[in-house]
Motif scaffolding. Structure first.
Motif, PDB file in Angstrom:
ATOM      1  N   GLY A 101      47.110 -11.025 -11.529  1.00  0.00           N
ATOM      2  CA  GLY A 101      46.814 -12.431 -11.805  1.00  0.00           C
ATOM      3  C   GLY A 101      47.200 -12.840 -13.215  1.00  0.00           C
ATOM      4  N   GLN A 102      46.972 -11.943 -14.180  1.00  0.00           N
ATOM      5  CA  GLN A 102      47.318 -12.236 -15.572  1.00  0.00           C
ATOM      6  C   GLN A 102      48.823 -12.385 -15.737  1.00  0.00           C
ATOM      7  OE1 GLN A 102      45.585  -9.158 -18.006  1.00  0.00           O
ATOM      8  NE2 GLN A 102      43.505  -9.686 -17.361  1.00  0.00           N
ATOM      9  N   THR A 103      49.580 -11.563 -15.023  1.00  0.00           N
ATOM     10  CA  THR A 103      51.041 -11.649 -15.117  1.00  0.00           C
ATOM     11  C   THR A 103      51.528 -12.973 -14.545  1.00  0.00           C
ATOM     12  OG1 THR A 103      51.206  -9.235 -14.980  1.00  0.00           O
ATOM     13  CG2 THR A 103      53.219 -10.492 -14.579  1.00  0.00           C
ATOM     14  N   TRP A 104      50.987 -13.376 -13.390  1.00  0.00           N
ATOM     15  CA  TRP A 104      51.330 -14.683 -12.819  1.00  0.00           C
ATOM     16  C   TRP A 104      51.027 -15.799 -13.817  1.00  0.00           C
ATOM     17  CZ3 TRP A 104      54.387 -15.877  -9.017  1.00  0.00           C
ATOM     18  CH2 TRP A 104      54.532 -15.021  -7.920  1.00  0.00           C
ATOM     19  N   LYS A 105      49.857 -15.759 -14.462  1.00  0.00           N
ATOM     20  CA  LYS A 105      49.469 -16.794 -15.418  1.00  0.00           C
ATOM     21  C   LYS A 105      50.439 -16.854 -16.596  1.00  0.00           C
ATOM     22  CE  LYS A 105      44.570 -16.973 -14.372  1.00  0.00           C
ATOM     23  NZ  LYS A 105      43.246 -16.560 -14.733  1.00  0.00           N
ATOM     24  N   ARG A 106      50.865 -15.695 -17.080  1.00  0.00           N
ATOM     25  CA  ARG A 106      51.815 -15.661 -18.201  1.00  0.00           C
ATOM     26  C   ARG A 106      53.181 -16.203 -17.787  1.00  0.00           C
ATOM     27  NH1 ARG A 106      52.783 -10.503 -21.096  1.00  0.00           N
ATOM     28  NH2 ARG A 106      53.740 -11.942 -22.560  1.00  0.00           N
ATOM     29  N   ILE A 107      53.602 -15.883 -16.567  1.00  0.00           N
ATOM     30  CA  ILE A 107      54.899 -16.377 -16.091  1.00  0.00           C
ATOM     31  C   ILE A 107      54.906 -17.900 -16.098  1.00  0.00           C
ATOM     32  CG2 ILE A 107      56.395 -16.582 -14.056  1.00  0.00           C
ATOM     33  CD1 ILE A 107      55.524 -13.638 -13.369  1.00  0.00           C
ATOM     34  N   TYR A 108      53.873 -18.508 -15.482  1.00  0.00           N
ATOM     35  CA  TYR A 108      53.849 -19.970 -15.364  1.00  0.00           C
ATOM     36  C   TYR A 108      53.303 -20.675 -16.601  1.00  0.00           C
ATOM     37  CZ  TYR A 108      55.382 -19.615 -10.578  1.00  0.00           C
ATOM     38  OH  TYR A 108      56.123 -19.364  -9.456  1.00  0.00           O
ATOM     39  N   GLY A 109      52.490 -19.990 -17.385  1.00  0.00           N
ATOM     40  CA  GLY A 109      51.923 -20.615 -18.579  1.00  0.00           C
ATOM     41  C   GLY A 109      52.781 -20.466 -19.818  1.00  0.00           C
ATOM     42  N   GLU A 110      53.520 -19.349 -19.917  1.00  0.00           N
ATOM     43  CA  GLU A 110      54.309 -19.076 -21.120  1.00  0.00           C
ATOM     44  C   GLU A 110      55.816 -19.079 -20.862  1.00  0.00           C
ATOM     45  OE1 GLU A 110      53.014 -15.325 -22.794  1.00  0.00           O
ATOM     46  OE2 GLU A 110      50.914 -15.798 -22.391  1.00  0.00           O
ATOM     47  N   PHE A 111      56.238 -18.320 -19.863  1.00  0.00           N
ATOM     48  CA  PHE A 111      57.668 -18.090 -19.682  1.00  0.00           C
ATOM     49  C   PHE A 111      58.399 -19.296 -19.082  1.00  0.00           C
ATOM     50  CE2 PHE A 111      61.394 -16.791 -17.335  1.00  0.00           C
ATOM     51  CZ  PHE A 111      62.081 -16.051 -18.273  1.00  0.00           C
ATOM     52  N   MET A 112      57.983 -19.738 -17.913  1.00  0.00           N
ATOM     53  CA  MET A 112      58.732 -20.774 -17.194  1.00  0.00           C
ATOM     54  C   MET A 112      58.844 -22.096 -17.959  1.00  0.00           C
ATOM     55  SD  MET A 112      60.078 -19.326 -14.577  1.00  0.00           S
ATOM     56  CE  MET A 112      60.659 -20.619 -13.488  1.00  0.00           C
ATOM     57  N   PRO A 113      57.789 -22.572 -18.643  1.00  0.00           N
ATOM     58  CA  PRO A 113      57.923 -23.851 -19.343  1.00  0.00           C
ATOM     59  C   PRO A 113      59.030 -23.873 -20.398  1.00  0.00           C
ATOM     60  CG  PRO A 113      55.614 -23.269 -19.152  1.00  0.00           C
ATOM     61  CD  PRO A 113      56.413 -22.053 -18.712  1.00  0.00           C
ATOM     62  N   GLN A 114      59.326 -22.730 -21.000  1.00  0.00           N
ATOM     63  CA  GLN A 114      60.357 -22.718 -22.039  1.00  0.00           C
ATOM     64  C   GLN A 114      61.630 -22.005 -21.596  1.00  0.00           C
ATOM     65  OE1 GLN A 114      58.757 -20.702 -25.442  1.00  0.00           O
ATOM     66  NE2 GLN A 114      57.884 -19.065 -24.215  1.00  0.00           N
ATOM     67  N   SER A 115      61.704 -21.665 -20.340  1.00  0.00           N
ATOM     68  CA  SER A 115      62.834 -20.919 -19.800  1.00  0.00           C
ATOM     69  C   SER A 115      64.021 -21.817 -19.496  1.00  0.00           C
ATOM     70  CB  SER A 115      62.381 -20.218 -18.513  1.00  0.00           C
ATOM     71  OG  SER A 115      63.486 -19.676 -17.826  1.00  0.00           O
ATOM     72  N   GLU A 116      65.196 -21.213 -19.448  1.00  0.00           N
ATOM     73  CA  GLU A 116      66.401 -21.928 -19.033  1.00  0.00           C
ATOM     74  C   GLU A 116      66.547 -21.924 -17.507  1.00  0.00           C
ATOM     75  OE1 GLU A 116      69.926 -19.817 -20.417  1.00  0.00           O
ATOM     76  OE2 GLU A 116      68.901 -17.914 -20.124  1.00  0.00           O
TER      77      GLU A 116
END
Length: 148
Positions: A101-116
């Protein structure tokens, strides 16, 4: 966050798709013998969880299955993926710590918003490399279909 990009040709998944709360689809296939039956019929390990999304009451439309290119088998659901690129993230650690669950949260909370990358309108996949509740081990690949 560490990730890799994987290009995949089209593939198909055979499985059992249900809308449940709290990851209930895995509970169904583990305890009613469906997982073993799928593995027996296909010769593949039942290690894929396809997430089609959540409804307004937070119920999850989810499919447990195997990658499969054989003939249709009555009583099973199918999903066909097109050729696409995937972002692959690792969720490794203990089940009790909530690493998945923590990994999912980091993907959508941190990675995807600033991803290309932009997520495609296809189900995401959890590929269960190892999930052992007795030894509290989680090793899951989270796969997100994307385009740059």
């Amino acid at each position: 966050m560490d990730y890799r990009v994987v290009e995949r040709n089209a593939f198909r998944v055979l499985g059992i798709r249900r809308t449940t709360s709290n990851g209930g689809t895995w509970g169904i296939v583990k305890f009613d013998g469906t997982r073993e039956k799928m593995e027996e019929l296909t010769g593949q390990k039942c290690d894929l969880g396809l997430c089609f999304g959540f409804d307004s009451e937070d119920n999850n439309d989810y499919m447990c299955g195997v990658e499969y290119d054989g003939e249709d088998i009555p009583g099973y659901d199918y999903y066909q993926y097109p050729n696409t690129a995937w972002l692959v993230f690792a969720a490794k650690g203990t089940i009790s710590s909530g690493v998945l669950g923590q990994t999912w949260k980091r993907i959508y909370g941190e990675f995807m918003p600033q991803s290309e990358y932009r997520q495609l309108d296809l189900p995401t996949i959890e590929k269960y490399i190892k999930w052992n509740e007795t030894s509290d081990v989680c090793n899951v690949e989270i796969m997100i279909p994307v385009q740059k």
